[in-house]
Design a protein around this motif. Structure first.
Motif, PDB file in Angstrom:
ATOM      1  N   LEU A 207      90.728  27.068  75.740  1.00 46.43           N
ATOM      2  CA  LEU A 207      91.221  28.114  74.856  1.00 46.43           C
ATOM      3  C   LEU A 207      92.518  28.642  75.453  1.00 46.43           C
ATOM      4  CD1 LEU A 207      87.864  30.005  74.176  1.00 46.43           C
ATOM      5  CD2 LEU A 207      88.991  28.354  72.682  1.00 46.43           C
ATOM      6  N   GLY A 208      93.609  27.965  75.148  1.00 46.66           N
ATOM      7  CA  GLY A 208      94.865  28.316  75.775  1.00 46.66           C
ATOM      8  C   GLY A 208      94.782  28.059  77.266  1.00 46.66           C
ATOM      9  N   ASP A 209      95.047  29.107  78.062  1.00 50.94           N
ATOM     10  CA  ASP A 209      95.001  28.936  79.513  1.00 50.94           C
ATOM     11  C   ASP A 209      93.632  29.261  80.108  1.00 50.94           C
ATOM     12  OD1 ASP A 209      95.108  31.605  78.950  1.00 50.94           O
ATOM     13  OD2 ASP A 209      96.862  32.050  80.175  1.00 50.94           O
ATOM     14  N   LEU A 210      92.629  29.471  79.264  1.00 52.10           N
ATOM     15  CA  LEU A 210      91.255  29.697  79.713  1.00 52.10           C
ATOM     16  C   LEU A 210      90.436  28.428  79.499  1.00 52.10           C
ATOM     17  CD1 LEU A 210      88.973  31.700  80.615  1.00 52.10           C
ATOM     18  CD2 LEU A 210      88.602  32.145  78.181  1.00 52.10           C
ATOM     19  N   THR A 211      89.785  27.962  80.562  1.00 48.17           N
ATOM     20  CA  THR A 211      88.954  26.758  80.494  1.00 48.17           C
ATOM     21  C   THR A 211      87.505  27.133  80.749  1.00 48.17           C
ATOM     22  OG1 THR A 211      90.767  25.355  81.257  1.00 48.17           O
ATOM     23  CG2 THR A 211      88.544  24.466  81.449  1.00 48.17           C
ATOM     24  N   ILE A 212      86.620  26.637  79.892  1.00 44.86           N
ATOM     25  CA  ILE A 212      85.192  26.942  79.987  1.00 44.86           C
ATOM     26  C   ILE A 212      84.411  25.639  80.062  1.00 44.86           C
ATOM     27  CG2 ILE A 212      83.227  28.057  78.844  1.00 44.86           C
ATOM     28  CD1 ILE A 212      85.264  29.839  77.383  1.00 44.86           C
ATOM     29  N   HIS A 213      83.476  25.558  80.999  1.00 40.52           N
ATOM     30  CA  HIS A 213      82.543  24.440  81.092  1.00 40.52           C
ATOM     31  C   HIS A 213      81.131  24.984  80.896  1.00 40.52           C
ATOM     32  CE1 HIS A 213      85.536  21.674  83.025  1.00 40.52           C
ATOM     33  NE2 HIS A 213      86.024  22.819  83.469  1.00 40.52           N
ATOM     34  N   PHE A 214      80.326  24.269  80.121  1.00 44.97           N
ATOM     35  CA  PHE A 214      78.917  24.648  79.964  1.00 44.97           C
ATOM     36  C   PHE A 214      78.107  23.870  80.991  1.00 44.97           C
ATOM     37  CE2 PHE A 214      74.803  24.683  77.460  1.00 44.97           C
ATOM     38  CZ  PHE A 214      74.579  26.035  77.657  1.00 44.97           C
ATOM     39  N   THR A 215      77.399  24.580  81.852  1.00 49.01           N
ATOM     40  CA  THR A 215      76.754  23.982  83.014  1.00 49.01           C
ATOM     41  C   THR A 215      75.227  24.013  82.893  1.00 49.01           C
ATOM     42  OG1 THR A 215      76.904  26.131  84.139  1.00 49.01           O
ATOM     43  CG2 THR A 215      78.666  24.519  84.560  1.00 49.01           C
ATOM     44  N   PRO A 216      74.544  23.079  83.544  1.00 47.37           N
ATOM     45  CA  PRO A 216      73.078  23.055  83.469  1.00 47.37           C
ATOM     46  C   PRO A 216      72.427  24.171  84.278  1.00 47.37           C
ATOM     47  CG  PRO A 216      73.867  21.321  84.920  1.00 47.37           C
ATOM     48  CD  PRO A 216      75.086  21.937  84.291  1.00 47.37           C
ATOM     49  N   ALA A 217      71.224  24.514  83.890  1.00 48.44           N
ATOM     50  CA  ALA A 217      70.380  25.466  84.606  1.00 48.44           C
ATOM     51  C   ALA A 217      68.936  25.033  84.368  1.00 48.44           C
ATOM     52  CB  ALA A 217      70.607  26.885  84.102  1.00 48.44           C
ATOM     53  N   GLN A 218      68.024  25.573  85.172  1.00 56.46           N
ATOM     54  CA  GLN A 218      66.603  25.250  84.989  1.00 56.46           C
ATOM     55  C   GLN A 218      65.920  26.411  84.268  1.00 56.46           C
ATOM     56  OE1 GLN A 218      64.198  23.028  87.912  1.00 56.46           O
ATOM     57  NE2 GLN A 218      62.925  24.873  88.014  1.00 56.46           N
ATOM     58  N   HIS A 219      65.766  26.255  82.965  1.00 54.11           N
ATOM     59  CA  HIS A 219      65.178  27.335  82.174  1.00 54.11           C
ATOM     60  C   HIS A 219      64.518  26.732  80.941  1.00 54.11           C
ATOM     61  CE1 HIS A 219      64.493  31.540  81.636  1.00 54.11           C
ATOM     62  NE2 HIS A 219      65.109  31.596  80.469  1.00 54.11           N
ATOM     63  N   TRP A 220      64.535  27.448  79.828  1.00 53.90           N
ATOM     64  CA  TRP A 220      63.908  26.978  78.594  1.00 53.90           C
ATOM     65  C   TRP A 220      64.417  27.855  77.461  1.00 53.90           C
ATOM     66  CZ3 TRP A 220      59.477  29.746  76.258  1.00 53.90           C
ATOM     67  CH2 TRP A 220      59.169  30.932  76.922  1.00 53.90           C
ATOM     68  N   SER A 221      63.986  27.536  76.257  1.00 49.85           N
ATOM     69  CA  SER A 221      64.428  28.306  75.094  1.00 49.85           C
ATOM     70  C   SER A 221      63.264  28.498  74.130  1.00 49.85           C
ATOM     71  CB  SER A 221      65.585  27.596  74.381  1.00 49.85           C
ATOM     72  OG  SER A 221      65.151  26.376  73.802  1.00 49.85           O
ATOM     73  N   LYS A 222      63.335  29.599  73.400  1.00 45.84           N
ATOM     74  CA  LYS A 222      62.331  29.885  72.366  1.00 45.84           C
ATOM     75  C   LYS A 222      62.765  31.127  71.620  1.00 45.84           C
ATOM     76  CE  LYS A 222      57.328  30.555  71.700  1.00 45.84           C
ATOM     77  NZ  LYS A 222      57.065  29.312  70.965  1.00 45.84           N
ATOM     78  N   ARG A 223      62.741  31.058  70.292  1.00 52.22           N
ATOM     79  CA  ARG A 223      63.087  32.209  69.472  1.00 52.22           C
ATOM     80  C   ARG A 223      61.950  32.572  68.529  1.00 52.22           C
ATOM     81  NH1 ARG A 223      67.388  35.878  70.136  1.00 52.22           N
ATOM     82  NH2 ARG A 223      67.548  37.052  68.193  1.00 52.22           N
ATOM     83  N   GLY A 224      61.120  31.596  68.192  1.00 53.19           N
ATOM     84  CA  GLY A 224      60.014  31.796  67.264  1.00 53.19           C
ATOM     85  C   GLY A 224      58.831  30.945  67.674  1.00 53.19           C
ATOM     86  N   PRO A 225      57.811  30.886  66.847  1.00 54.66           N
ATOM     87  CA  PRO A 225      56.576  30.188  67.227  1.00 54.66           C
ATOM     88  C   PRO A 225      56.683  28.670  67.231  1.00 54.66           C
ATOM     89  CG  PRO A 225      56.406  31.000  64.991  1.00 54.66           C
ATOM     90  CD  PRO A 225      57.678  31.573  65.539  1.00 54.66           C
ATOM     91  N   LEU A 226      57.701  28.103  66.627  1.00 56.14           N
ATOM     92  CA  LEU A 226      57.742  26.656  66.439  1.00 56.14           C
ATOM     93  C   LEU A 226      58.882  25.970  67.173  1.00 56.14           C
ATOM     94  CD1 LEU A 226      57.168  26.609  62.556  1.00 56.14           C
ATOM     95  CD2 LEU A 226      55.443  26.543  64.364  1.00 56.14           C
TER      96      LEU A 226
END
Length: 359
Positions: A207-226
């Motif tokens: 983003l212009g002169d800003l650089t972003i990397h998405f990095t791994p982590a040990q976690h999980w995800s959940k927003r609803g029952p399914l």
């Protein structure tokens, strides 16, 4: 109470259903046809059966066992300060970071205002009665934020992605760009929120002169029952412009201790500043795979070779058994045990702003 328990049982029964992963890539080890896994696929994060979660909730595993020393008002007096409006209202100047409580951070750099994992509400959960209560008010609400240009979401848990906070932000006229993990864009689409970009682990965004990397982590995800692990999770590495060489900043997102951070260092180097969780870690036998404790957080800092460390993910919500003031005490003890200087840690209070370290 019976109605609430019946609803929980119904949702939990439905949770046995699977989902289909439209992003599935067989060449990526963390992808599965029905979602995502950690790099250590044996960690089993997010796999607790519904009846164990209900039992632990009933037993009190997700509530502090004691109040902080002197009570919550005394804790807030020690650990919450009024934000510096002069710094918040001027996005120019040196890059700086403000902790807004729990995992919410405001990063100001290069004339931009970046909001990370926004939750400035009174609870974290789908409804007030099925949620973690905020025990300490945030240092400011949405109305007090500067104009937000970019929002980074590490994963879809309610304490990191709060619908009311985002809707209040948009209602006042902000139109930020959002960067979210794979699968999370659908949630934004349902709310009619645009300018959303999804990323996978190791994706790079310029983003212009800003650089972003998405990095791994040990976690999980959940927003609803399914949807357990149907969407991805991770952290954000940012190369931030400054007057001289750029500053590097890593926000890990929620994580258990893993080899991911040695790999991040191998690929991206050592961050000048590391924001890592130090709260929500008791009972340890249940939390250790998904949430680091302060000693684990320091090990992550050592693995990364981080210059400075700021502890986040504590001091706000009723999430786990440790009292709200236990994380800084345990962090101080871990520093002493590891013979590391206290000056390496930013002992940020909620609402406090500091200038990012240079190289």
């Amino acid at each position: 109470m019976f109605r609430r328990l019946a609803c929980l049982l119904l949702l939990a029964t439905l949770a046995g259903c699977g989902t289909v992963n439209p992003y599935y890539n067989a060449d990526k080890a963390h992808h599965r046809p029905n979602g995502f896994v950690n790099n250590d696929a044996t960690a089993g994060v997010g796999g607790a059966p519904w009846y164990e979660v209900l039992f632990r909730r009933w037993r009190g595993d997700f509530q502090p066992a004691a109040e902080p020393e002197g009570g919550y008002a005394a804790f807030a007096a020690r650990w919450v300060v009024a934000p510096d409006r002069a710094q918040l209202d001027a996005p120019g100047g040196p890059p700086r970071l403000t902790w807004l409580g729990h995992a919410t951070l405001l990063l100001q750099a290069g004339g931009r205002n970046l909001l990370i994992d926004p939750n400035l509400g009174d609870y974290a959960g789908p409804t007030p009665w099925l949620s973690a209560r905020r025990l300490v008010a945030p240092p400011l609400r949405v109305a007090g934020l500067p104009r937000i240009d970019l929002v980074l979401i590490s994963h879809n848990h309610y304490d990191h992605l709060d619908q009311a906070t985002l809707q209040a932000l948009l209602a006042r006229g902000d139109r930020p760009q959002f960067i979210v993990p794979l699968g999370v864009k659908a949630w934004f689409d349902e709310l009619g929120i645009d300018r959303v970009r999804e990323v996978d682990w190791w994706d790079r965004v310029d983003l212009g002169d800003l650089t972003i990397h998405f990095t791994p982590a040990q976690h999980w995800s959940k927003r609803g029952p399914l949807d357990t692990n149907a969407t991805l999770w991770g952290g954000f590495w940012l190369d931030i412009p400054g007057d001289g060489a750029p500053t590097s900043f890593l926000y890990t997102g929620d994580t258990g201790y893993s080899a991911d951070f040695r790999e991040i260092r191998r690929r991206l180097g050592a961050p000048d500043l590391l924001a890592v969780p130090i709260g929500a870690y008791e009972p340890r036998e249940f939390m250790r795979r998904q949430h680091v404790n302060p000693d684990d957080a320091l090990q992550i800092a050592e693995d990364l070779g981080a210059g400075h460390v700021v502890g986040v993910h504590w001091g706000s919500f009723a999430l786990t058994q440790e009292s709200l003031d236990q994380p800084p005490r345990d962090l101080a003890a871990a520093l002493q045990h590891r013979q590391l200087p206290e000056s390496r840690v930013w002992w940020l209070r909620q609402g406090e702003t500091r200038i990012l370290p240079g190289r």
